[in-house]
Each structure stands twice: as C-alpha cells, then as structure tokens.
Design a protein around this motif. Structure first.
Motif, short mmCIF file in Angstrom:
data_model
loop_
_atom_site.label_atom_id
_atom_site.label_comp_id
_atom_site.label_asym_id
_atom_site.label_seq_id
_atom_site.Cartn_x
_atom_site.Cartn_y
_atom_site.Cartn_z
N PRO A 151 35.58 -13.37 4.11
CA PRO A 151 34.95 -14.05 5.35
C PRO A 151 35.70 -15.38 5.65
N GLY A 152 35.88 -15.70 6.99
CA GLY A 152 36.28 -16.88 7.47
C GLY A 152 36.88 -16.32 9.07
N MET A 153 38.06 -16.88 9.18
CA MET A 153 38.53 -16.31 10.52
C MET A 153 39.85 -15.75 10.41
N GLY A 154 40.39 -15.35 9.05
CA GLY A 154 41.68 -14.80 8.77
C GLY A 154 41.59 -13.44 8.90
N ALA A 200 35.93 -10.53 22.86
CA ALA A 200 35.67 -9.76 21.71
C ALA A 200 34.56 -10.07 21.10
N PRO A 201 33.67 -9.14 20.29
CA PRO A 201 32.90 -9.71 19.49
C PRO A 201 33.06 -10.68 18.30
N VAL A 202 32.79 -11.56 18.19
CA VAL A 202 32.90 -12.69 17.14
C VAL A 202 31.67 -13.31 16.53
N ALA A 203 31.17 -12.80 15.42
CA ALA A 203 29.89 -13.01 15.06
C ALA A 203 29.74 -13.17 13.51
N ILE A 225 28.16 -15.62 7.30
CA ILE A 225 29.29 -15.43 6.29
C ILE A 225 30.88 -15.86 6.65
N ASN A 226 31.11 -15.90 8.16
CA ASN A 226 32.24 -16.28 8.54
C ASN A 226 32.44 -17.93 8.93
N PHE A 227 31.26 -18.42 9.26
CA PHE A 227 31.37 -19.91 9.85
C PHE A 227 30.53 -20.80 8.99
N ARG A 228 30.32 -20.59 7.62
CA ARG A 228 29.40 -21.31 6.90
C ARG A 228 28.11 -21.65 7.75
N VAL A 258 41.76 -0.19 21.21
CA VAL A 258 42.84 0.25 20.12
C VAL A 258 42.93 -1.36 19.36
N SER A 259 42.55 -1.31 18.11
CA SER A 259 42.24 -2.45 17.28
C SER A 259 42.19 -2.43 15.88
N ASN A 260 42.80 -3.24 15.22
CA ASN A 260 42.63 -3.09 13.62
C ASN A 260 41.90 -4.54 13.22
N HIS A 261 40.76 -4.84 14.10
CA HIS A 261 39.52 -5.80 13.92
C HIS A 261 40.31 -7.20 13.53
N GLY A 262 41.32 -7.31 14.40
CA GLY A 262 41.94 -8.57 14.14
C GLY A 262 42.70 -8.80 12.71
N GLY A 263 43.07 -7.34 12.07
CA GLY A 263 43.41 -7.41 10.83
C GLY A 263 42.47 -7.80 9.81
N ALA A 309 42.52 -3.03 24.41
CA ALA A 309 43.47 -3.34 23.18
C ALA A 309 42.97 -4.61 22.72
N ASP A 310 43.12 -5.07 21.51
CA ASP A 310 42.98 -6.52 21.12
C ASP A 310 43.76 -6.76 19.94
N GLY A 311 43.96 -8.09 19.80
CA GLY A 311 44.79 -8.34 18.70
C GLY A 311 45.76 -9.43 18.81
N ALA A 312 45.60 -10.45 18.57
CA ALA A 312 46.44 -11.79 18.79
C ALA A 312 46.88 -12.02 20.24
N LEU A 367 41.03 -7.38 25.02
CA LEU A 367 39.86 -8.37 24.40
C LEU A 367 40.53 -9.70 23.77
N VAL A 368 39.80 -10.74 23.96
CA VAL A 368 40.31 -11.94 23.08
C VAL A 368 39.08 -12.36 22.23
N GLY A 369 39.60 -12.80 21.00
CA GLY A 369 38.46 -12.99 19.89
C GLY A 369 38.60 -14.46 19.47
N ARG A 370 39.61 -14.94 18.45
CA ARG A 370 39.50 -16.14 17.98
C ARG A 370 39.72 -17.21 18.92
N PRO A 371 40.56 -17.13 20.07
CA PRO A 371 40.75 -18.47 20.71
C PRO A 371 39.26 -18.72 21.37
N LEU A 372 38.47 -17.45 21.84
CA LEU A 372 37.20 -17.87 22.55
C LEU A 372 36.16 -18.50 21.44
C1 LIG Z 1 35.01 -14.55 12.39
C2 LIG Z 1 35.09 -13.19 13.18
C3 LIG Z 1 33.93 -12.39 13.36
C4 LIG Z 1 34.15 -10.96 14.04
N1 LIG Z 1 32.97 -10.22 14.35
C5 LIG Z 1 33.16 -9.03 14.90
C6 LIG Z 1 31.93 -8.24 15.04
O1 LIG Z 1 30.94 -8.56 14.62
N2 LIG Z 1 32.18 -6.98 15.51
C7 LIG Z 1 33.31 -6.41 15.75
O2 LIG Z 1 33.39 -5.34 16.29
N3 LIG Z 1 34.51 -7.26 15.79
C8 LIG Z 1 34.50 -8.48 15.14
N4 LIG Z 1 35.50 -9.32 15.05
C9 LIG Z 1 36.80 -8.64 15.55
C10 LIG Z 1 37.04 -9.04 16.99
O3 LIG Z 1 36.10 -8.54 17.70
C11 LIG Z 1 38.58 -8.72 17.35
O4 LIG Z 1 38.62 -7.22 17.13
C12 LIG Z 1 39.72 -9.52 16.88
O5 LIG Z 1 39.38 -10.87 16.34
C13 LIG Z 1 40.56 -9.45 17.93
O6 LIG Z 1 41.61 -10.40 17.50
P1 LIG Z 1 42.09 -11.89 17.88
O7 LIG Z 1 40.90 -12.80 17.30
O8 LIG Z 1 43.16 -12.10 17.36
O9 LIG Z 1 41.95 -11.91 19.21
C14 LIG Z 1 35.41 -10.44 14.44
C15 LIG Z 1 36.65 -11.46 14.30
C16 LIG Z 1 36.70 -12.55 13.95
C17 LIG Z 1 37.69 -13.30 13.72
#
Ligand SMILES: Cc1cc2nc3c(=O)[nH]c(=O)nc-3n(C[C@H](O)[C@H](O)[C@H](O)COP(=O)(O)O)c2cc1C
Length: 345
Positions: free
Chosen positions: A41-44, A93-96, A100-103, A240-245, A273-276, A295-300
């Motif tokens: 967990p975290g942002m990595g 992008a969903p960031v939730a 676990i991720n944000f203490r 198209v996504s690897n879930h931000g790695g 598509a998402d990722g970086a 989609l944009v995740g971490r910057p948001l």
């Molecule tokens: C802290 C964190 C929580 C995330 N939670 C979810 C989630 O609940 N569901 C989901 O589909 N993706 C989740 N993701 C993945 C993002 O939706 C997205 O695919 C990814 O972060 C995109 O890359 P980027 O952050 O580099 O823009 C999460 C990513 C992060 C960093």
C-alpha cells in the motif's frame, strides 16, 4: 479536504500536498514511480516498481512531429462519452482506499468528494474506487450522487452477485456507466476483509454485461486477446491499464501495448488508457497511440491533498491547457484528428 477560499497556484497545491501526505507520497518533480518503488500500500508500484516506472519510460520514449504551418489556432478539445459531453478526453482514475494507502490522513468520503467534484468542476468526470472496507465503494457512490450522476464507480472483481448489487447502487446514483477493475484479481488480502476477489471468466463477464442497462467498462486489459474477449462478451469499453503498476510486477508500459489493443477493438468499443499521464502532451501521445480518452490517477490525488476539490480541478485544467498547446503544435484541430501522424517514427 474542503474547498480552499482562493485556489492556490499549482506549485502551492503541490507544496501543501507534500506536507499533508506525510511521506505517503513525496510529490516528486517527476512522478515516475522511482522514489516510491515497492510502496503498495501507498502510492507506488508493486514489487520492484517496474510496472509504474515502465509506464513513464514508455510514454517518454514516444516523440512527436511538430507541425506549425497550418491554421489550427483554436483546437476543439470536447468529446462525448456514454452520451455525456466532456470538455476534454481526460477522466479522473479511481484512487481510493485511504485506510491502507493513505494511513487515513484523509477520510474516504472527503477524498471521493474532492476527486468527483473537482473533475465535475473542470468539465469532465471521475471514476471512483472500491475496496475491502464497504465505505470505499459507498463514499464513491455518495460523491457521484452528489454530483448529479457525474461519476463512474469501478467495482472490485468479487462474486458476480455482489457486483450486480453494486450495479444497482450505481444505477440509482445516476451513473452513466459502471466498471470492474478486473486487474484486481490477485488482491489476495481482500479475502481477509471478507471481500474475496478473483479472475473473471468470459461467461462471468457476459452475465455482468447482461445484468445492467448501463455500459460496462473493464479496467485493466493489457493484451489484444483479452480486449477481444471484452468486446465479444458485451463490454462497452476497456481501460488499457496495469493499475498504475500496482497489480503485477514487470508488466510492460501501457504505451507499448496500446497500439496492438487499439488495432484489435477500436471503433467497436471505447478504448481508455492510463498510466503516468502527467501533462497534455502525455494525453496527446496516448490518443495518437489509439486511445479514445485517458485517465489520470496520482496527480489528481495530489491535487486533492493540496487543495481539495479546487486542487483537483486545477490539476485537470493545467492538463487541458497543455493539451490545447500540444494540439496547436501538432496541427490537430479536434480530438478525432489526433492519430499516428503526430508520432515521430
Ligand atoms: C493509491 C491508489 C489507489 C488506487 N485505487 C484504485 C481503485 O480503487 N480502483 C481502481 O480501479 N484503480 C485504483 N488505482 C489505480 C488507478 O485508477 C490508475 O489505474 C493508476 O493510478 C493510473 O496511473 P497514474 O496514477 O500513474 O496516473 C489506484 C491507484 C493508486 C495510486
């Protein structure tokens, strides 16, 4: 995480976010997964962090043809997705999962409200997340309802009956679509929280697509054959996504796999598509490689920590302004016209 009285500059939003995130995110100048490798967990990115790092590297390796002898001075950035006009082809992008991720530095409800509300204010919409704790999904649904249905819940791949129950909640909140992050199949710890997940068979997907009148998005597709399966089984869109790695170590970068996937299904289903994605230039690159929107995740999330809803909107607006310039500099009058001609081979 409430609305700031006066919206600070991006640099100030980032400074405040760094302070408030207490080391969970370092708010690096270049957000490429290196400093936070392994912090899940975290942002990595998970494991060695290679999936996140590769997303950034693969995108950076794409070079653009600059074209300036034309009359594209006012490019049109709008797109229509799921029947909704959006001011730009960029969604949150969903960031939730704050526990676990944000203490728990912020509440799940406040994070979801900032992400959905900020994207709405910037003329687009956000996807919301799901997790082992029920409040993750419920906070997203509450934020979507509050925004008049401007948001899309992305549901974890638990048993179909649970997913279908969540579809009903999404329909009641007025969401224009629903999604499943099928790449969360390996989150074994979800079982400990009483919410087991696993892979979805083509038959499962067919049942899910038929169980709702809303368009179904499958998030976390990385190969053309699985994109085909998604289209054949009734999905309206894929991400198209690897879930931000964060799902599997050592996946390729999204920019590497996107062209093959787009060749397989573009025009039949929507390709996200998402990722970086950090700038409008990054948006232009993914669109040129075959995405309909990104989609944009971490910057948001950083925007949300820095200045709540207004911070999220400001980050989206900066990407929009940069995309406008990128379209002028590559001679693209509209989103539809962004294609392989902008890529330097
Ligand atoms: C802290 C964190 C929580 C995330 N939670 C979810 C989630 O609940 N569901 C989901 O589909 N993706 C989740 N993701 C993945 C993002 O939706 C997205 O695919 C990814 O972060 C995109 O890359 P980027 O952050 O580099 O823009 C999460 C990513 C992060 C960093």
């Amino acid at each position: 995480m409430g609305q700031a009285d006066q919206v600070p500059e991006l640099s100030e939003i980032r400074r405040r976010a760094k302070e408030r995130m207490g080391g969970v995110c370092r708010v690096c100048r270049v957000c490429d997964g290196r400093a936070c490798a392994g912090e899940v967990p975290g942002m990595g990115g998970i494991g060695t962090g290679a999936g996140f790092i590769r997303n950034a590297e693969a995108l950076a390796e794409i070079k653009l043809n600059m074209r300036v002898l034309h009359d594209v001075a006012e490019p049109e950035l709008g797109v229509t997705l799921f029947g909704l006009p959006l001011e730009l082809p960029v969604l949150g992008a969903p960031v939730a999962g704050v526990k676990i991720n944000f203490r728990e530095l912020v509440s799940e409800a406040d994070l979801a409200a900032a992400m959905v509300g900020g994207c709405f204010d910037a003329g687009t919409l956000a996807m919301t997340g799901d997790g082992g704790h029920p409040e993750v999904f419920e906070s997203g649904i509450a934020a979507i309802r509050e925004a008049g249905g401007r948001g899309i819940p992305i549901i974890k791949p638990g048993p179909n009956a649970n997913i279908i129950r969540k579809f009903r909640a999404a329909e009641a909140a007025g969401a224009p679509a629903v999604g499943i992050d099928v790449d969360a199949a390996g989150l074994v710890n979800m079982r400990l929280l009483g919410a087991p997940v696993g892979p979805k068979s083509p038959r499962d997907i067919r049942e899910l697509a038929e169980s709702t009148s809303l368009p179904l998005i499958l998030k976390g597709i990385m190969t053309p054959d699985e994109a085909e399966i998604a289209a054949e089984c009734g999905a309206a869109a894929i991400v198209v996504s690897n879930h931000g790695g964060r799902a599997l170590d050592h996946t390729p970068g999204v920019a590497e796999v996107l062209p093959g996937i787009a060749r397989a299904v573009k025009g039949r289903i929507i390709v996200f598509a998402d990722g970086a994605v950090r700038t409008g230039v990054d948006v232009l690159k993914y669109l040129a490689l075959g995405a309909d929107a990104v989609l944009v995740g971490r910057p948001l999330a950083i925007g949300a920590f820095g200045a709540g809803r207004a911070g999220v909107a400001r980050v989206v607006e900066a990407i929009r302004d940069d995309l406008r310039v990128a379209m002028i500099m590559t001679g693209c009058p509209s989103i539809r016209t962004i294609g392989p001609q902008v890529l330097a081979s």
